[in-house]
Scaffold this motif. Structure first.
Motif, mmCIF file in Angstrom:
data_model
loop_
_atom_site.group_PDB
_atom_site.id
_atom_site.type_symbol
_atom_site.label_atom_id
_atom_site.label_comp_id
_atom_site.label_asym_id
_atom_site.label_seq_id
_atom_site.Cartn_x
_atom_site.Cartn_y
_atom_site.Cartn_z
ATOM 1 N N ASN A 100 -14.311 37.514 -54.401
ATOM 2 C CA ASN A 100 -13.191 36.692 -54.867
ATOM 3 C C ASN A 100 -12.079 37.489 -55.535
ATOM 4 O OD1 ASN A 100 -14.127 33.752 -54.384
ATOM 5 N ND2 ASN A 100 -15.915 34.737 -55.295
ATOM 6 N N THR A 301 -10.442 31.800 -50.633
ATOM 7 C CA THR A 301 -11.258 31.916 -51.848
ATOM 8 C C THR A 301 -12.139 30.690 -52.074
ATOM 9 O OG1 THR A 301 -9.371 31.137 -53.167
ATOM 10 C CG2 THR A 301 -9.685 33.517 -52.981
ATOM 11 N N LYS A 305 -16.080 31.424 -52.635
ATOM 12 C CA LYS A 305 -16.840 30.817 -53.739
ATOM 13 C C LYS A 305 -18.002 29.999 -53.196
ATOM 14 C CE LYS A 305 -14.932 31.971 -57.710
ATOM 15 N NZ LYS A 305 -15.670 32.618 -58.811
#
Length: 399
Positions: A100, A301, A305
């Motif tokens: 990330n 992202t 995640k």
């Protein structure tokens, strides 16, 4: 109009509008952070009405808001919980950082913002919103779920990573040389280590020093000590936010619980002003040119995640629905991302476009995160019921 009268009128109007926005957010079941940012954009530079009278107050209030956010985040953990969480989640935490941090850093390099911009944007995309994640887990009744400790362990790792990242960022933004940077990082690591040792062995004494049965005295003790520690930390170039966070860790037990209860209204007020102040300093006309990049970054992202949470939950032996719930709980970005962007923009070391990109990105992720957490389980169940899906084994049926 008299400057003082103007500041009071503007401040009163802003705080009242914040209350309306918070009520609206509660009714539609989302975090108020995006609405606070939009409110700041509407009344800041390039907005409908420019508020100049409350500028100085908003800046100082925003700093206090950051301190209270980090202080209360530290109050949620004890030193032993942090150490235990770090041992359990370090592999998932490292994976989380790599997956990330790199998308934000890579985009900053692609846009020509240099090493400083890459470090800032990497931090913006790396850190999940602990506040939004905790609220979503609570609202959806998932506190007792098997995947919740996994999510909390990753959030703990991120918070500890911030205790190291923020001093490094502060040194870089201040233009400190290599040796100076090493000195700053060394001081930060020493402070973190000392506070953890004090919290583990003498946390009860720190708690006794601030505790009082009189709520007024208790409030003044905790708030005064938090501002004092934050100021000393800032003077040492360790970051005021880290100082407040470490103080929160050192306070434990019933004292921490009472401090959370007493400080919560103050935190909500000053944190709301912080988000508004960030929006006030961002020109809304600068957002459309970077909106496409913000959407791309959001998609990438959110997926990274989700992958992080899925992998960490799988290692813990949690079944398929729980793995997806863990990933979705980590998607939201919020307070920490804005803190990082705010520090960078205030220093003048990054272009104004970075603030616009960070604002657009956080707006998207703060909305997308709670929605993903709410709907990921029904979507997974629907997909598993589709014709041709593999049969459910006992392990897969386990939530």
């Amino acid at each position: 109009m008299d400057p003082l009268a103007l500041a009071l009128v503007e401040l009163g109007a802003v705080v009242f509008c914040l209350g309306l926005l918070a009520r609206l957010a509660g009714r539609i079941g989302m975090s108020p952070i995006p609405l606070y940012l939009v409110g700041g954009l509407a009344f800041g530079a390039g907005g409908f009405v420019k508020l100049d009278g409350m500028h100085e107050f908003a800046h100082l209030s925003g700093e206090i808001g950051v301190i209270l956010l980090l202080l209360m985040l530290g109050l949620e953990y004890t030193a032993s919980e942090l150490v235990t969480g770090l041992r359990r989640s370090w592999q998932a935490g490292v994976m989380d950082f790599v997956f990330n941090f790199l998308p934000g850093a890579g985009l900053a390099v692609l846009l020509g913002w240099g090493l400083v911009g890459a470090i800032v944007m990497g931090g913006v995309t790396y850190i999940s919103s602990s506040g939004i994640a905790a609220k979503v887990i609570t609202d959806l009744g998932r506190i007792g779920n098997r995947e919740t400790p996994v999510v909390l362990s990753i959030l703990v790792f991120e918070d500890l990573a911030m205790a190291i990242y923020l001093p490094i960022l502060t040194a870089i933004l201040a233009g400190v040389g290599f040796l100076g940077g090493l000195q700053t990082v060394g001081i930060a690591l020493a402070v973190v280590t000392v506070v953890l040792v004090i919290a583990l062995r003498h946390g009860h004494r720190v708690s006794q020093a601030v505790h009082s049965e009189n709520s007024e005295v208790f409030l003044l003790n905790v708030l005064g000590l938090a501002l004092l520690v934050a100021g000393i930390a800032s003077a040492l170039q360790v970051s005021a936010a880290v100082g407040a966070f470490m103080l929160g860790i050192a306070i434990s037990g019933a004292t921490a619980h009472n401090a959370t209860r007493i400080l919560e209204p103050l935190r909500d007020l000053f944190a709301a002003i912080f988000f508004v102040a960030f929006g006030l300093n961002t020109d809304p006309t600068s957002i459309p040119p970077v909106l496409g990049w913000a959407l791309v970054l959001a998609v990438v992202t959110a997926a990274t995640k989700m992958l992080t949470g899925f992998w960490a939950a799988k290692r813990a032996g949690i079944a398929m629905p729980g793995r997806f719930r863990a990933g979705a709980a980590l998607i939201a970005r919020g307070e920490f991302s804005i803190v990082i962007a705010g520090l960078a923009v205030a220093s003048g070391a990054v272009p104004d476009e970075l603030a616009a990109l960070a604002t657009a990105y956080v707006l998207i992720m703060a909305i997308l995160g709670p929605l993903a957490a709410r709907f990921v389980e029904p979507v997974v169940k629907a997909l598993r019921r589709t014709p041709g899906a593999p049969p459910r084994t006992p392990e897969r049926a386990q939530a």
